[in-house]
Design a protein around this motif. Structure first.
Motif, PDB file in Angstrom:
ATOM      1  N   SER A 190       1.040   2.231 -35.915  1.00 31.71           N
ATOM      2  CA  SER A 190       1.939   3.093 -35.138  1.00 31.71           C
ATOM      3  C   SER A 190       1.752   2.853 -33.640  1.00 31.71           C
ATOM      4  O   SER A 190       2.726   2.771 -32.891  1.00 31.71           O
ATOM      5  N   ASP A 191       0.506   2.691 -33.191  1.00 32.46           N
ATOM      6  CA  ASP A 191       0.252   2.428 -31.771  1.00 32.46           C
ATOM      7  C   ASP A 191       0.829   1.074 -31.369  1.00 32.46           C
ATOM      8  O   ASP A 191       1.409   0.929 -30.295  1.00 32.46           O
ATOM      9  N   TRP A 233      -1.688   2.596 -21.103  1.00 32.40           N
ATOM     10  CA  TRP A 233      -2.290   1.459 -21.804  1.00 32.40           C
ATOM     11  C   TRP A 233      -1.598   0.158 -21.364  1.00 32.40           C
ATOM     12  O   TRP A 233      -2.246  -0.812 -20.976  1.00 32.40           O
ATOM     13  N   THR A 266       0.156   8.161 -22.836  1.00 31.20           N
ATOM     14  CA  THR A 266      -0.968   7.273 -23.158  1.00 31.20           C
ATOM     15  C   THR A 266      -0.558   5.802 -23.276  1.00 31.20           C
ATOM     16  O   THR A 266      -1.228   4.924 -22.732  1.00 31.20           O
ATOM     17  N   HIS A 267       0.562   5.559 -23.962  1.00 28.20           N
ATOM     18  CA  HIS A 267       0.953   4.165 -24.156  1.00 28.20           C
ATOM     19  C   HIS A 267       1.429   3.496 -22.862  1.00 28.20           C
ATOM     20  O   HIS A 267       1.238   2.298 -22.680  1.00 28.20           O
ATOM     21  N   SER A 295       6.545  10.118 -30.975  1.00 29.51           N
ATOM     22  CA  SER A 295       6.410   9.291 -29.785  1.00 29.51           C
ATOM     23  C   SER A 295       7.289   8.043 -29.906  1.00 29.51           C
ATOM     24  O   SER A 295       8.006   7.660 -28.972  1.00 29.51           O
ATOM     25  N   VAL A 308      -5.586  -2.500 -33.494  1.00 32.20           N
ATOM     26  CA  VAL A 308      -4.982  -1.185 -33.256  1.00 32.20           C
ATOM     27  C   VAL A 308      -4.282  -0.670 -34.509  1.00 32.20           C
ATOM     28  O   VAL A 308      -4.029  -1.431 -35.433  1.00 32.20           O
ATOM     29  N   ARG A 309      -3.960   0.620 -34.515  1.00 29.02           N
ATOM     30  CA  ARG A 309      -3.214   1.184 -35.639  1.00 29.02           C
ATOM     31  C   ARG A 309      -1.771   0.682 -35.564  1.00 29.02           C
ATOM     32  O   ARG A 309      -1.233   0.490 -34.468  1.00 29.02           O
ATOM     33  N   LYS A 334       2.650  10.223 -33.696  1.00 31.35           N
ATOM     34  CA  LYS A 334       3.060   8.852 -33.364  1.00 31.35           C
ATOM     35  C   LYS A 334       4.531   8.642 -33.699  1.00 31.35           C
ATOM     36  O   LYS A 334       5.251   7.947 -32.972  1.00 31.35           O
ATOM     37  N   VAL A 354       4.585   1.388 -31.019  1.00 31.67           N
ATOM     38  CA  VAL A 354       4.982   2.102 -29.799  1.00 31.67           C
ATOM     39  C   VAL A 354       4.893   1.121 -28.619  1.00 31.67           C
ATOM     40  O   VAL A 354       5.801   1.029 -27.794  1.00 31.67           O
ATOM     41  N   LEU A 355       3.826   0.355 -28.592  1.00 26.57           N
ATOM     42  CA  LEU A 355       3.636  -0.613 -27.505  1.00 26.57           C
ATOM     43  C   LEU A 355       4.710  -1.714 -27.558  1.00 26.57           C
ATOM     44  O   LEU A 355       5.252  -2.109 -26.529  1.00 26.57           O
TER      45      LEU A 355
END
Ligand SMILES: [Zn+2]
Length: 194
Positions: A166-167, A122, A118-119, A103, A163-164, A100, A170-171
């Motif tokens: 880190s995710d 998403w 992936t992001h 990323s 969500v986590r 992550k 990123v988003l």
């Protein structure tokens, strides 16, 4: 890659960011990384306070944060993401995994990728279904784990997705949406700059 200070192998990579974009990067050996982080504590300079940020942090008990530093180490499993208060100097660091962190680093540096990651998929899925990511809220800390919601507006409704951290970040960097933290939580976790 070599340390920018001494030519030894660089094993620590520090990305400084403001407003969801990288502003500088350092590639250092462990000793010089330690020196750099000691000489440049996160939060030493306030992130530019803007009217928008003030307005946002004034709403209820949520405080606007910015991703200000990412420290990626090739020799440790845990990487550090540091968030700083937009209209103040309080900081918090969140431990994230290498995948992550890498990323996030690519996002901050706006490095292109040939196919949607992936992001991206998403974010596209949310948009395709008529949703719009409103913001990201760090709302709790339990057993050293931050709990984060991605809040998605769909028509008149707002839904919160767990969500986590880190995710969520990123988003947030991908969509350039605000990152918020519950005021009581920032009060509890913000320590001296690191
Ligand atoms: Zn060095």
């Amino acid at each position: 890659m070599k340390c920018q200070e001494c030519g030894q192998p660089a094993i620590i990579h520090v990305t400084e960011a403001r407003k969801m974009a990288a502003v500088s990067e350092r590639h250092l050996c462990e000793a010089h990384a330690r020196q750099y982080l000691q000489d440049h504590p996160a939060g030493a300079e306030p992130v530019a306070a803007t009217a928008a940020a003030q307005a946002s942090s004034g709403q209820g008990a949520e405080v606007r944060m910015d991703l200000i530093r990412l420290v990626i180490s090739e020799v440790h499993d845990q990487q550090l993401m540091i968030l700083g208060e937009v209209s103040g100097r309080r900081c918090l660091s969140v431990v994230i995994g290498i995948f992550k962190a890498t990323s996030l680093d690519r996002r901050l540096k706006q490095l292109p990728s040939p196919r949607p990651l992936t992001h991206d998929a998403w974010a596209d899925t949310i948009g395709t279904l008529g949703g719009r990511v409103q913001d990201v809220l760090i709302h709790d800390l339990r057993e050293h784990t931050y709990y984060v919601w991605v809040r998605i507006r769909q028509g008149e409704h707002v839904v919160a997705v767990d969500v986590r951290p880190s995710d969520a970040l990123v988003l947030a960097v991908l969509l350039q949406v605000p990152v918020l933290i519950a005021g009581w939580l920032l009060e509890e976790v913000s320590g001296p700059a690191q």
